[in-house]
Design a protein around this motif. Structure first.
Motif, PDB file in Angstrom:
ATOM      1  N   ASP A 125      -1.203 -19.509 122.515  1.00  0.00           N
ATOM      2  CA  ASP A 125      -2.427 -19.957 121.856  1.00  0.00           C
ATOM      3  C   ASP A 125      -2.226 -20.596 120.486  1.00  0.00           C
ATOM      4  OD1 ASP A 125      -3.928 -18.948 124.014  1.00  0.00           O
ATOM      5  OD2 ASP A 125      -3.883 -16.938 123.147  1.00  0.00           O
ATOM      6  N   GLY A 126      -0.991 -20.613 119.980  1.00  0.00           N
ATOM      7  CA  GLY A 126      -0.741 -21.231 118.683  1.00  0.00           C
ATOM      8  C   GLY A 126      -1.525 -20.577 117.561  1.00  0.00           C
ATOM      9  N   LYS A 127      -2.066 -21.390 116.648  1.00  0.00           N
ATOM     10  CA  LYS A 127      -2.752 -20.868 115.468  1.00  0.00           C
ATOM     11  C   LYS A 127      -4.018 -20.085 115.804  1.00  0.00           C
ATOM     12  CE  LYS A 127      -5.471 -25.025 114.352  1.00  0.00           C
ATOM     13  NZ  LYS A 127      -6.784 -24.357 114.430  1.00  0.00           N
ATOM     14  N   ASP A 128      -4.505 -20.195 117.024  1.00  0.00           N
ATOM     15  CA  ASP A 128      -5.689 -19.452 117.445  1.00  0.00           C
ATOM     16  C   ASP A 128      -5.330 -18.156 118.172  1.00  0.00           C
ATOM     17  OD1 ASP A 128      -7.493 -21.462 116.505  1.00  0.00           O
ATOM     18  OD2 ASP A 128      -6.992 -22.663 118.271  1.00  0.00           O
ATOM     19  N   CYS A 129      -4.103 -17.713 117.991  1.00  0.00           N
ATOM     20  CA  CYS A 129      -3.598 -16.548 118.732  1.00  0.00           C
ATOM     21  C   CYS A 129      -4.315 -15.256 118.365  1.00  0.00           C
ATOM     22  CB  CYS A 129      -2.099 -16.378 118.459  1.00  0.00           C
ATOM     23  SG  CYS A 129      -1.700 -15.993 116.745  1.00  0.00           S
ATOM     24  N   ARG A 151      -2.432 -14.713 110.303  1.00  0.00           N
ATOM     25  CA  ARG A 151      -3.560 -14.766 111.251  1.00  0.00           C
ATOM     26  C   ARG A 151      -4.696 -13.837 110.849  1.00  0.00           C
ATOM     27  NH1 ARG A 151      -7.171 -16.773 113.456  1.00  0.00           N
ATOM     28  NH2 ARG A 151      -7.647 -16.687 115.690  1.00  0.00           N
ATOM     29  N   VAL A 152      -4.379 -12.727 110.175  1.00  0.00           N
ATOM     30  CA  VAL A 152      -5.419 -11.721 109.904  1.00  0.00           C
ATOM     31  C   VAL A 152      -5.655 -11.441 108.418  1.00  0.00           C
ATOM     32  CG1 VAL A 152      -5.149 -10.580 112.128  1.00  0.00           C
ATOM     33  CG2 VAL A 152      -3.752  -9.830 110.193  1.00  0.00           C
ATOM     34  N   LEU A 153      -4.791 -11.972 107.545  1.00  0.00           N
ATOM     35  CA  LEU A 153      -4.972 -11.756 106.108  1.00  0.00           C
ATOM     36  C   LEU A 153      -5.275 -13.095 105.446  1.00  0.00           C
ATOM     37  CD1 LEU A 153      -1.977  -9.321 105.449  1.00  0.00           C
ATOM     38  CD2 LEU A 153      -4.340  -8.757 106.095  1.00  0.00           C
ATOM     39  N   PRO A 154      -6.427 -13.225 104.844  1.00  0.00           N
ATOM     40  CA  PRO A 154      -6.863 -14.527 104.325  1.00  0.00           C
ATOM     41  C   PRO A 154      -6.066 -14.995 103.099  1.00  0.00           C
ATOM     42  CG  PRO A 154      -8.415 -12.810 103.686  1.00  0.00           C
ATOM     43  CD  PRO A 154      -7.437 -12.175 104.629  1.00  0.00           C
ATOM     44  N   ASN A 201       7.100 -26.332 113.505  1.00  0.00           N
ATOM     45  CA  ASN A 201       5.726 -26.314 114.022  1.00  0.00           C
ATOM     46  C   ASN A 201       4.997 -25.040 113.602  1.00  0.00           C
ATOM     47  OD1 ASN A 201       7.545 -24.891 115.884  1.00  0.00           O
ATOM     48  ND2 ASN A 201       5.732 -24.617 117.179  1.00  0.00           N
ATOM     49  N   MET A 202       5.753 -23.949 113.407  1.00  0.00           N
ATOM     50  CA  MET A 202       5.133 -22.700 112.967  1.00  0.00           C
ATOM     51  C   MET A 202       4.647 -22.793 111.527  1.00  0.00           C
ATOM     52  SD  MET A 202       7.283 -19.603 114.637  1.00  0.00           S
ATOM     53  CE  MET A 202       7.544 -19.532 116.409  1.00  0.00           C
ATOM     54  N   GLN A 204       3.385 -25.461 110.159  1.00  0.00           N
ATOM     55  CA  GLN A 204       2.095 -26.154 110.248  1.00  0.00           C
ATOM     56  C   GLN A 204       1.013 -25.222 110.793  1.00  0.00           C
ATOM     57  OE1 GLN A 204       2.060 -28.998 108.691  1.00  0.00           O
ATOM     58  NE2 GLN A 204       4.290 -28.785 108.484  1.00  0.00           N
ATOM     59  N   ALA A 205       1.417 -24.323 111.685  1.00  0.00           N
ATOM     60  CA  ALA A 205       0.452 -23.383 112.260  1.00  0.00           C
ATOM     61  C   ALA A 205      -0.077 -22.409 111.209  1.00  0.00           C
ATOM     62  CB  ALA A 205       1.083 -22.611 113.413  1.00  0.00           C
ATOM     63  N   VAL A 206       0.809 -21.837 110.390  1.00  0.00           N
ATOM     64  CA  VAL A 206       0.326 -20.876 109.388  1.00  0.00           C
ATOM     65  C   VAL A 206      -0.522 -21.570 108.330  1.00  0.00           C
ATOM     66  CG1 VAL A 206       2.235 -19.269 109.771  1.00  0.00           C
ATOM     67  CG2 VAL A 206       2.435 -20.971 107.951  1.00  0.00           C
ATOM     68  N   LYS A 207      -0.210 -22.815 108.036  1.00  0.00           N
ATOM     69  CA  LYS A 207      -1.062 -23.580 107.119  1.00  0.00           C
ATOM     70  C   LYS A 207      -2.426 -23.806 107.742  1.00  0.00           C
ATOM     71  CE  LYS A 207       0.988 -27.027 104.913  1.00  0.00           C
ATOM     72  NZ  LYS A 207       1.877 -28.224 104.702  1.00  0.00           N
ATOM     73  N   GLY A 208      -2.440 -24.025 109.061  1.00  0.00           N
ATOM     74  CA  GLY A 208      -3.700 -24.175 109.773  1.00  0.00           C
ATOM     75  C   GLY A 208      -4.517 -22.897 109.824  1.00  0.00           C
ATOM     76  N   MET A 209      -3.851 -21.753 109.639  1.00  0.00           N
ATOM     77  CA  MET A 209      -4.552 -20.463 109.594  1.00  0.00           C
ATOM     78  C   MET A 209      -5.146 -20.179 108.214  1.00  0.00           C
ATOM     79  SD  MET A 209      -1.800 -18.068 111.609  1.00  0.00           S
ATOM     80  CE  MET A 209      -1.231 -18.433 113.272  1.00  0.00           C
TER      81      MET A 209
END
Length: 266
Positions: free
Chosen positions: A145-149, A181-184, A207-208, A210-215
């Motif tokens: 699910d990527g950044k929406d995991c 993913r869970v800590l803002p 790619n990870m 970019q994913a954490v930046k997207g979170m």
């Protein structure tokens, strides 16, 4: 033997003879047993669980710096089992994360691998997650699910409870994905944002980043988020054949800062 004894006072000989040698060591951030750290595993092996080097280096540096640690893993099946020679899934195999993670541990009773569901934030001063593909396959659905995991329920619980309690969280290689993913708005590092291949190695997992930046996380080179007490190290996000000592040192720095932050009074 006689010559050695003449170099030691009777008092020193008495003290040393009544305790194991490891108890004599004083770590950089405190005496043996002052800091209690939970280490969370996701299996055993880079491609389907916790990376062996990152797990062992974490425990080594915790011991060297005077911490008392306990190990945990979910008592559930892995997403898949990988053939680490072929780097391909093994057909027809099922393995349990806690049983596989127990390969890291010597000892009986509380020193054995524990079920992650039993991890109580009130019993520990900090928590550390070694990396490996178990982060994205077993402790979360990032692989799919990527950044929406979604995170494993106990992983999410543990991260939120330690963060809420203002207790440090250590993260190696892929593990920042879980916290982001869970800590803002936390700050982490996963190494380079672009794959800059050199004779020293390369960074194939950008790619990870970019994913954490997207979170909503900030990706920064300094690996200590003092405000949120989150410490990260890229570790094997850097793909290298020979320079394992850099990985060892990076995990060591992460552990030292986790222990420093655990002793920091609010």
């Amino acid at each position: 033997m006689l010559a050695t004894r003449t170099l030691l006072s009777k008092q020193t000989l008495t003290a040393v003879s009544h305790q194991p040698a490891c108890f004599v060591h004083q770590g950089e951030y405190g005496y043996w047993g002052n800091t209690k750290v939970a280490v969370v595993f996701s299996g055993c092996g880079w491609w389907d669980g916790s990376d062996v080097h990152e797990g062992v280096y974490t425990m080594y540096h915790l011991s060297r710096n005077g911490a008392r640690f306990r190990t945990f893993a979910p008592n559930q099946q892995q997403m898949q089992v990988m053939d680490h020679m072929k780097k391909q899934p093994s057909s027809g195999e099922n393995r349990n994360m806690m049983i596989e993670s127990a390969r890291f541990i010597h000892g009986q009773g509380k020193r054995q691998m524990q079920d992650l569901s039993t991890l109580d934030v009130n019993s520990f001063d900090a928590v550390i997650f070694p990396g490996g593909h178990g982060i994205v396959k077993n402790l979360s659905t990032f692989m799919k699910d990527g950044k929406d995991c979604k995170l494993h329920n106990d992983v999410e619980r543990v991260l939120k409870e330690f963060h809420r309690s203002r207790k440090p969280i250590g993260l190696a290689s892929m593990a920042p994905v879980l916290a982001c993913r869970v800590l803002p708005s936390i700050e982490v590092t996963m190494g380079y944002e672009r794959d800059e291949s050199t004779r020293w190695g390369n960074w194939p997992q950008t790619n990870m980043v970019q994913a954490v930046k997207g979170m909503g996380a900030r990706h920064v080179v300094p690996y200590v988020d003092e405000k949120n007490k989150v410490v990260s190290t890229p570790s094997f996000m850097w793909e290298t054949d020979y320079h394992y000592h850099y990985i060892f040192d990076g995990v060591g720095n992460m552990v030292k800062h986790v222990m420093r932050l655990s002793s920091k009074k609010e």
